[in-house]
Design an enzyme around this catalytic site. Structure first.
Site, PDB file in Angstrom:
ATOM      1  N   CYS A  29      19.046  28.105  40.954  1.00 43.02           N
ATOM      2  CA  CYS A  29      17.746  27.428  40.977  1.00 43.02           C
ATOM      3  C   CYS A  29      16.580  28.301  40.544  1.00 43.02           C
ATOM      4  CB  CYS A  29      17.490  26.865  42.369  1.00 43.02           C
ATOM      5  SG  CYS A  29      18.824  25.788  42.945  1.00 43.02           S
TER       6      CYS A  29
ATOM      7  N   LYS B 214       8.584  19.462  44.531  1.00 41.59           N
ATOM      8  CA  LYS B 214       9.914  18.861  44.630  1.00 41.59           C
ATOM      9  C   LYS B 214       9.868  17.545  45.400  1.00 41.59           C
ATOM     10  CE  LYS B 214      12.788  23.046  44.165  1.00 41.59           C
ATOM     11  NZ  LYS B 214      11.739  24.053  43.924  1.00 41.59           N
TER      12      LYS B 214
ATOM     13  N   GLU C 163      11.133  30.558  53.439  1.00 43.64           N
ATOM     14  CA  GLU C 163       9.998  30.708  52.523  1.00 43.64           C
ATOM     15  C   GLU C 163       8.688  30.834  53.288  1.00 43.64           C
ATOM     16  OE1 GLU C 163       8.187  28.916  48.370  1.00 43.64           O
ATOM     17  OE2 GLU C 163       9.604  27.683  49.513  1.00 43.64           O
TER      18      GLU C 163
ATOM     19  N   HIS D 251       8.792  27.000  46.506  1.00 46.24           N
ATOM     20  CA  HIS D 251      10.142  26.532  46.196  1.00 46.24           C
ATOM     21  C   HIS D 251      10.389  25.236  46.965  1.00 46.24           C
ATOM     22  CE1 HIS D 251      14.213  26.761  44.800  1.00 46.24           C
ATOM     23  NE2 HIS D 251      14.712  26.863  46.011  1.00 46.24           N
TER      24      HIS D 251
ATOM     25  N   PHE E 156      20.539  29.968  45.272  1.00 46.61           N
ATOM     26  CA  PHE E 156      21.784  30.357  45.928  1.00 46.61           C
ATOM     27  C   PHE E 156      22.107  31.809  45.598  1.00 46.61           C
ATOM     28  CE2 PHE E 156      24.080  25.969  46.294  1.00 46.61           C
ATOM     29  CZ  PHE E 156      23.283  25.665  47.391  1.00 46.61           C
TER      30      PHE E 156
ATOM     31  N   HIS F 264      14.557  18.208  43.284  1.00 47.44           N
ATOM     32  CA  HIS F 264      14.983  19.587  43.028  1.00 47.44           C
ATOM     33  C   HIS F 264      15.771  19.587  41.727  1.00 47.44           C
ATOM     34  CE1 HIS F 264      16.188  23.585  43.236  1.00 47.44           C
ATOM     35  NE2 HIS F 264      16.650  23.670  44.473  1.00 47.44           N
TER      36      HIS F 264
END
Length: 404
Positions: free
Chosen positions: A163, A328, A307, A296, A392, A333
């Site tokens: 991502c 998002k 975050e 994010h 990830f 996403h």
């Protein structure tokens, strides 16, 4: 002295529409592009059928040349052509341009279609499907197509860090300019939904059965999305010599790794905080100059907590004063394309003077104590924006943009 990196063009395809104006309208209005049902493939039995599905674009190239391309290829081509037009670049000025893209699964949906056709009951009668179908399987397909159709003959690179892929591509493109390797670079990302991705996130129970609510106390997970975005990055002197409009500057970026877990972030946001600080240091920005963070913000329990911890770790006492929002909640996403789409949004914030909201946010998690701009966009002029992309494997990238 390192060259300044100007942003002179933007292009985007998202669930809010197939061009940049549609994205800006949606961000200003707080429009949620997450639809009740994905139509690309059957989602029966999954935890969620919701998705931010993008419209099919028609990039301005010969249809015969699009015979063997994937949806993300089309997204990327459309965004690239729009960004180049937005920048006012000529074909001659593009000849030595670099092209860098980030993606997650590339043309995996085409590969899935090939596999289904290969194992269909009628296969024995009709023979195997043509192997040319697999041309866009390779993740570099979109990078190669954009370079070929724009006749950009400089360095080309495809990056896959989940991502954070396209945010990383943008950072590396800036390096090419700062080091004097090229004067112009097209940097972005493209992603299309496929069964593999959709099933994987459902199996991880990371998807939400309702529209996602980043940073909400009752958040249940993410909504997957798709699309593309491209930024034209340019040596400032080159941009000024040709009279280009400079929408913002990419002042710096930071990349770190958590080295913690295959999918989960470090619970205290340790790696994310280091990426944000590295971006500030690279840009030479003081904490007082950061006016907004494009988060994010996946709406998953662990990611939002990590975050938020990272933001407070970096900004300290200023953290509650700095607006933080997650787009998002509007575009889904978009995985490998997320960093680029959010970078475009960050540039719009600087150039247009507004903060996009976090929509669907009903009850901000009191444990976070941050200003998440719930519900409605906010007119605000800021000097600098941090755009976060955390992936990830703890692949963290933060981009620092400043007002032109």
């Amino acid at each position: 002295m390192a060259r300044r990196v100007a942003v002179t063009g933007l292009g985007a395809v998202t669930a809010l529409g197939a061009d940049l104006p549609a994205l800006e309208r949606g961000l200003r209005a707080g429009t949620c592009g997450v639809r009740d049902q994905l139509t690309l493939f059957d989602t029966t039995g999954f935890r969620s059928g919701l998705a931010a599905q993008a419209p099919d674009p028609a990039p301005p190239v010969d249809e015969a040349l699009l015979a063997n391309v994937s949806r993300p290829d089309r997204f990327g081509l459309q965004a690239a052509f729009e960004a180049v037009a937005h920048a006012g670049l000529t074909r001659r000025e593009l000849e030595r341009a670099a092209v860098l893209f980030g993606t997650g699964t590339g043309g995996a949906a085409v590969t899935e279609k090939y596999f289904r056709m290969l194992h269909a009951p009628a296969h024995d009668e009709g023979g195997p499907p043509p192997a040319t179908m697999l041309i866009p399987h390779q993740p570099s397909s979109v990078t190669d197509l954009v370079a070929r159709h724009l006749d950009a003959r400089g360095p080309r690179t495809t990056i896959m860090t989940a991502c954070s892929s396209s945010a990383t591509a943008i950072g590396y493109a800036a390096d090419r300019i700062r080091l004097g390797h090229v004067q112009v670079a097209l940097a972005g990302g493209a992603e299309g939904l496929c069964s593999l991705t959709y099933a994987g996130f459902n199996c991880l129970r990371a998807t939400s059965p309702e529209r996602c609510r980043p940073f909400d106390a009752d958040r249940k997970g993410l909504n997957l999305g798709e699309g593309a975005a491209v930024l034209v990055l340019e040596d400032e002197a080159h941009a000024r010599a040709r009279g280009a409009t400079i929408y913002a500057y990419l002042a710096g970026y930071g990349i770190t790794a958590d080295a913690y877990h295959m999918t989960a972030p470090h619970p205290e946001g340790e790696g994310a905080a280091r990426a944000m600080q590295a971006a500030l240091d690279d840009a030479g920005l003081a904490l007082e100059e950061v006016g907004y963070i494009n988060a994010h913000g996946t709406a998953t329990p662990h990611n939002d907590a990590a975050e938020s911890a990272a933001i407070k770790r970096v900004l300290g006492a200023r953290a509650p004063e700095v607006p933080v929002s997650s787009i998002k909640s509007m575009v889904g996403h978009t995985l490998g394309a997320a960093g680029a789409i959010e970078a475009v949004s960050s540039v719009l914030t600087l150039y247009r003077g507004f903060i996009p909201p976090t929509v669907n946010l009903q009850k901000p998690d009191p444990a976070f104590g941050l200003d998440f701009v719930p519900g409605q966009a906010r007119e605000l002029s800021v000097a600098a924006v941090l755009s976060n992309s955390f992936a990830f494997g703890g692949n963290n990238t933060a981009l620092a943009f400043i007002r032109a």
